[in-house]
Design a protein around this motif. Structure first.
Motif, PDB file in Angstrom:
ATOM      1  N   CYS A 139      18.583  -0.018  10.882  1.00 43.00           N
ATOM      2  CA  CYS A 139      17.151   0.443  10.808  1.00 43.00           C
ATOM      3  C   CYS A 139      16.423  -0.132  12.115  1.00 43.00           C
ATOM      4  O   CYS A 139      15.457   0.360  12.524  1.00 43.00           O
ATOM      5  N   ASP A 140      16.759  -1.386  12.579  1.00 43.45           N
ATOM      6  CA  ASP A 140      16.088  -2.076  13.487  1.00 43.45           C
ATOM      7  C   ASP A 140      16.372  -1.225  14.856  1.00 43.45           C
ATOM      8  O   ASP A 140      15.581  -1.281  15.751  1.00 43.45           O
ATOM      9  N   LEU A 141      17.530  -0.466  14.761  1.00 39.20           N
ATOM     10  CA  LEU A 141      17.717   0.443  15.774  1.00 39.20           C
ATOM     11  C   LEU A 141      17.299   1.752  15.869  1.00 39.20           C
ATOM     12  O   LEU A 141      17.660   2.760  16.437  1.00 39.20           O
ATOM     13  N   ASN A 142      16.377   1.956  14.803  1.00 40.88           N
ATOM     14  CA  ASN A 142      15.550   3.188  14.527  1.00 40.88           C
ATOM     15  C   ASN A 142      16.351   4.175  13.812  1.00 40.88           C
ATOM     16  O   ASN A 142      16.303   5.438  14.166  1.00 40.88           O
ATOM     17  N   ALA A 199      10.035  -2.578  -0.163  1.00 36.55           N
ATOM     18  CA  ALA A 199      10.501  -1.111  -0.064  1.00 36.55           C
ATOM     19  C   ALA A 199       9.370  -0.129   0.417  1.00 36.55           C
ATOM     20  O   ALA A 199       9.692   0.978   1.263  1.00 36.55           O
ATOM     21  N   PHE A 200       8.185  -0.613   0.497  1.00 33.49           N
ATOM     22  CA  PHE A 200       7.165   0.297   1.155  1.00 33.49           C
ATOM     23  C   PHE A 200       7.393   0.322   2.561  1.00 33.49           C
ATOM     24  O   PHE A 200       7.277   1.336   3.341  1.00 33.49           O
ATOM     25  N   GLN A 201       7.513  -0.862   3.013  1.00 33.19           N
ATOM     26  CA  GLN A 201       7.772  -1.030   4.714  1.00 33.19           C
ATOM     27  C   GLN A 201       9.012  -0.415   5.185  1.00 33.19           C
ATOM     28  O   GLN A 201       8.815   0.412   6.259  1.00 33.19           O
ATOM     29  N   PHE A 202      10.105  -0.178   4.587  1.00 39.94           N
ATOM     30  CA  PHE A 202      11.098   0.378   4.993  1.00 39.94           C
ATOM     31  C   PHE A 202      11.150   2.003   4.703  1.00 39.94           C
ATOM     32  O   PHE A 202      11.133   2.525   5.842  1.00 39.94           O
ATOM     33  N   ALA A 203      10.038   2.372   3.813  1.00 38.59           N
ATOM     34  CA  ALA A 203       9.798   3.669   3.643  1.00 38.59           C
ATOM     35  C   ALA A 203       9.053   4.322   4.646  1.00 38.59           C
ATOM     36  O   ALA A 203       9.154   5.225   5.221  1.00 38.59           O
ATOM     37  N   HIS A 204       8.100   3.329   5.039  1.00 37.87           N
ATOM     38  CA  HIS A 204       7.276   3.824   6.001  1.00 37.87           C
ATOM     39  C   HIS A 204       7.640   3.879   7.700  1.00 37.87           C
ATOM     40  O   HIS A 204       7.521   4.874   8.306  1.00 37.87           O
ATOM     41  N   LYS A 205       8.638   3.139   7.801  1.00 41.21           N
ATOM     42  CA  LYS A 205       9.176   3.151   9.065  1.00 41.21           C
ATOM     43  C   LYS A 205      10.251   4.311   8.883  1.00 41.21           C
ATOM     44  O   LYS A 205      10.154   5.123  10.069  1.00 41.21           O
ATOM     45  N   ALA A 206      10.953   4.533   7.895  1.00 44.91           N
ATOM     46  CA  ALA A 206      11.743   5.799   7.718  1.00 44.91           C
ATOM     47  C   ALA A 206      10.868   7.039   7.998  1.00 44.91           C
ATOM     48  O   ALA A 206      11.562   8.036   8.397  1.00 44.91           O
ATOM     49  N   CYS A 207       9.989   7.045   7.323  1.00 45.37           N
ATOM     50  CA  CYS A 207       9.072   8.198   7.320  1.00 45.37           C
ATOM     51  C   CYS A 207       8.466   8.477   8.751  1.00 45.37           C
ATOM     52  O   CYS A 207       8.709   9.454   9.351  1.00 45.37           O
ATOM     53  N   GLU A 208       8.115   7.466   9.424  1.00 45.20           N
ATOM     54  CA  GLU A 208       7.815   7.638  10.909  1.00 45.20           C
ATOM     55  C   GLU A 208       8.739   8.249  11.807  1.00 45.20           C
ATOM     56  O   GLU A 208       8.624   8.689  12.743  1.00 45.20           O
ATOM     57  N   LEU A 209      10.180   7.930  11.275  1.00 47.69           N
ATOM     58  CA  LEU A 209      11.227   8.383  12.103  1.00 47.69           C
ATOM     59  C   LEU A 209      11.701   9.690  11.551  1.00 47.69           C
ATOM     60  O   LEU A 209      12.762  10.021  12.022  1.00 47.69           O
ATOM     61  N   ARG A 210      10.762  10.557  10.906  1.00 42.53           N
ATOM     62  CA  ARG A 210      11.238  11.669  10.506  1.00 42.53           C
ATOM     63  C   ARG A 210      12.005  11.929   9.197  1.00 42.53           C
ATOM     64  O   ARG A 210      13.020  12.871   9.252  1.00 42.53           O
ATOM     65  N   ASN A 211      12.022  10.878   8.150  1.00 45.95           N
ATOM     66  CA  ASN A 211      13.095  11.175   7.126  1.00 45.95           C
ATOM     67  C   ASN A 211      12.243  11.765   5.940  1.00 45.95           C
ATOM     68  O   ASN A 211      11.267  11.005   5.414  1.00 45.95           O
ATOM     69  N   ASN A 217       8.668   9.446  -0.715  1.00 43.39           N
ATOM     70  CA  ASN A 217       8.504   8.321  -1.512  1.00 43.39           C
ATOM     71  C   ASN A 217       7.216   7.628  -1.366  1.00 43.39           C
ATOM     72  O   ASN A 217       6.665   7.077  -2.027  1.00 43.39           O
ATOM     73  N   LEU A 218       6.897   7.675  -0.227  1.00 48.02           N
ATOM     74  CA  LEU A 218       5.494   6.975   0.589  1.00 48.02           C
ATOM     75  C   LEU A 218       4.509   7.524  -0.302  1.00 48.02           C
ATOM     76  O   LEU A 218       3.514   6.986  -0.562  1.00 48.02           O
ATOM     77  N   SER A 219       4.441   8.728  -0.304  1.00 49.45           N
ATOM     78  CA  SER A 219       3.311   9.499  -1.177  1.00 49.45           C
ATOM     79  C   SER A 219       3.299   9.086  -2.406  1.00 49.45           C
ATOM     80  O   SER A 219       2.222   8.594  -3.094  1.00 49.45           O
ATOM     81  N   GLN A 220       4.433   8.675  -3.267  1.00 49.54           N
ATOM     82  CA  GLN A 220       4.472   8.149  -4.417  1.00 49.54           C
ATOM     83  C   GLN A 220       4.022   6.732  -4.582  1.00 49.54           C
ATOM     84  O   GLN A 220       3.257   6.536  -5.441  1.00 49.54           O
ATOM     85  N   MET A 221       4.206   6.023  -3.554  1.00 47.88           N
ATOM     86  CA  MET A 221       3.919   4.635  -3.546  1.00 47.88           C
ATOM     87  C   MET A 221       2.367   4.753  -3.502  1.00 47.88           C
ATOM     88  O   MET A 221       1.741   3.737  -4.115  1.00 47.88           O
ATOM     89  N   TYR A 222       1.804   5.191  -2.528  1.00 48.93           N
ATOM     90  CA  TYR A 222       0.337   5.507  -2.438  1.00 48.93           C
ATOM     91  C   TYR A 222      -0.447   5.781  -3.494  1.00 48.93           C
ATOM     92  O   TYR A 222      -1.372   5.314  -4.267  1.00 48.93           O
TER      93      TYR A 222
END
Length: 266
Positions: A139-142, A199-211, A217-222
């Motif tokens: 994940c750190d390697l994007n 979980a939110f932080q990892f989901a946010h990064k994954a979404c920024e990376l186009r997952n 999931n991010l939408s549901q969390m918000y």
């Protein structure tokens, strides 16, 4: 020489020349990137998986070329390139780990998945803490998939007992509950604690990376206020983004299907 790639004869000549260039770069100039490209050429153009496997292995072993370590790990896991082989997960893990140590994000992802997933072969010992390290590095390697998987692990938590454990990249936010009649689980029952903020932080990064799934999931969390302050505007924003990504994937699939069908007999 200029090639007309609409002419079959020029395409064949161009492809053959590529093979010659990759072989020269690999065997004469000793360039690891050329060796890896030769492996890709043997795999993708010549469909000679046995030779491709040998090239990937030697490029990893002799030059420490991370992408080749990852590719040979895949071949080993699937038994590809060896007639009658069912695959060797232990060898695959060895090469994934080597690739990860050389900072290949996909190799780190697969190293981690082999260690944390209960559906993986029995030849690999379940080791969540070490697997978590590999996934975190990926994940750190994007690597978007690794970030999404880590988000899922923190949504549900990972329990200590193998028969209770379910290490999954959850498709939606929420928490799991013990079966009826069993006492509530304590923090000491978990290897990885449920942590919606992480979980939110990892989901946010994954979404920024186009997952796409992470964005959903991010939408549901918000929408629920899980791990972040409730925000309907942000929930709608990420829902829209996930749907846009879904449409992109569908269009790519439809285009590929159409192109594959051109010129095919009825």
């Amino acid at each position: 020489m200029a090639y007309d790639l609409k002419k079959e004869s020029d395409v064949k000549e161009y492809v053959e020349k590529l093979g010659v260039e990759y072989r020269f770069g690999c065997y004469s100039e000793k360039k690891p990137e050329a060796c890896h490209l030769l492996g890709d050429y043997l795999e993708g153009i010549k469909k000679d998986f046995e030779k491709a496997s040998k090239v990937y292995k030697s490029t990893c072993d002799d030059y420490g070329y991370a992408k080749s370590c990852y590719k040979y790990g895949n071949y080993s896991f699937l038994g590809k390139g060896k007639s009658g082989s069912k695959g060797n997960p232990q060898v695959a893990y060895e090469y994934y780990e080597k690739g990860c140590n050389l900072n290949d994000s996909d190799a780190c992802l697969h190293s981690g998945l082999l260690l944390v997933s209960k559906s993986m072969p029995r030849e690999i010992d379940w080791n969540v803490p070490k697997g978590l390290e590999f996934l975190t590095k990926s994940c750190d390697l994007n690597n978007a998939t690794a970030c999404f998987y880590l988000s899922g692990m923190h949504i549900s938590g990972v329990q200590k007992k193998a028969d209770q454990s379910a290490v999954t990249a959850s498709s939606g936010s929420g928490t799991s509950s013990p079966p009826a009649g069993q006492p509530p689980l304590k923090d000491s029952d978990y290897i990885v604690l449920k942590d919606m903020k992480k979980a939110f932080q990892f989901a946010h990064k994954a979404c920024e990376l186009r997952n796409m799934y992470a964005c959903a999931n991010l939408s549901q969390m918000y929408a629920r206020g899980d791990g972040i302050e409730k925000n309907e505007k942000e929930a709608e924003k990420y829902k829209k983004l996930a749907l846009e990504m879904q449409d992109e994937v569908k269009k790519q699939h439809d285009t590929l299907g159409f192109q594959q069908g051109v010129g095919m007999p009825n």
